[in-house]
Design a protein around this motif. Structure first.
Motif, short mmCIF file in Angstrom:
data_model
loop_
_atom_site.label_atom_id
_atom_site.label_comp_id
_atom_site.label_asym_id
_atom_site.label_seq_id
_atom_site.Cartn_x
_atom_site.Cartn_y
_atom_site.Cartn_z
N ARG A 128 -13.05 -101.90 104.85
CA ARG A 128 -13.97 -101.01 104.14
C ARG A 128 -13.19 -99.97 103.34
O ARG A 128 -13.47 -99.71 102.16
N TYR A 129 -12.18 -99.35 103.95
CA TYR A 129 -11.37 -98.34 103.28
C TYR A 129 -10.66 -98.93 102.05
O TYR A 129 -10.69 -98.36 100.97
N THR A 172 -11.39 -101.65 100.35
CA THR A 172 -12.37 -102.03 99.34
C THR A 172 -12.86 -100.80 98.56
O THR A 172 -12.94 -100.82 97.33
N ASP A 173 -13.17 -99.72 99.27
CA ASP A 173 -13.60 -98.48 98.62
C ASP A 173 -12.52 -97.91 97.71
O ASP A 173 -12.82 -97.27 96.70
N ALA A 174 -11.24 -98.15 98.07
CA ALA A 174 -10.12 -97.65 97.27
C ALA A 174 -9.78 -98.59 96.12
O ALA A 174 -8.84 -98.35 95.37
N GLY A 175 -10.53 -99.69 95.98
CA GLY A 175 -10.28 -100.63 94.90
C GLY A 175 -9.14 -101.59 95.15
O GLY A 175 -8.63 -102.23 94.24
N ILE A 176 -8.74 -101.72 96.42
CA ILE A 176 -7.65 -102.63 96.79
C ILE A 176 -8.28 -103.90 97.36
O ILE A 176 -8.91 -103.85 98.43
N PRO A 177 -8.16 -105.03 96.68
CA PRO A 177 -8.84 -106.24 97.13
C PRO A 177 -8.18 -106.89 98.34
O PRO A 177 -6.96 -107.00 98.42
#
Length: 91
Positions: free
Chosen positions: A5-6, A8-13
């Motif tokens: 989740r973290y 993904t929220d940071a834009g790291i796939p």
């Protein structure tokens, strides 16, 4: 699940930039998006060996090293991918 989740929220796939593996297989691992690769342990065998060793020590035997014959099992799922050929994150 929190790490995915973290990231993904940071834009790291996940898993394109970072692969995630959890220690201990748990039911929700197969239902997350992406599903989480896990390493399952032989918990029943570990518990039985621990109880046997505890009883032996209570009977006066010295502590000893235990070896569980069953190996951990890898459950590959969607949270892991091959390593990229070049770094995808700034270093």
């Amino acid at each position: 699940m929190g790490v995915i989740r973290y990231l993904t929220d940071a834009g790291i796939p996940v898993p394109e930039a970072v692969s995630i593996i959890a220690y201990g297989d748990f039911p929700a691992a197969g239902f997350t998006v992406p599903s989480i690769t896990t390493v399952a342990l032989p918990l029943l065998e570990l518990g039985a060996a621990a109880v046997d060793e505890l009883v032996a020590q209570l009977d006066g035997e010295p502590p000893r090293d235990l070896v569980i014959p069953d190996e951990p099992r890898l459950h590959p799922r969607q949270s892991t991918a091959p390593a990229p050929t070049r770094p995808t994150l700034p270093l």
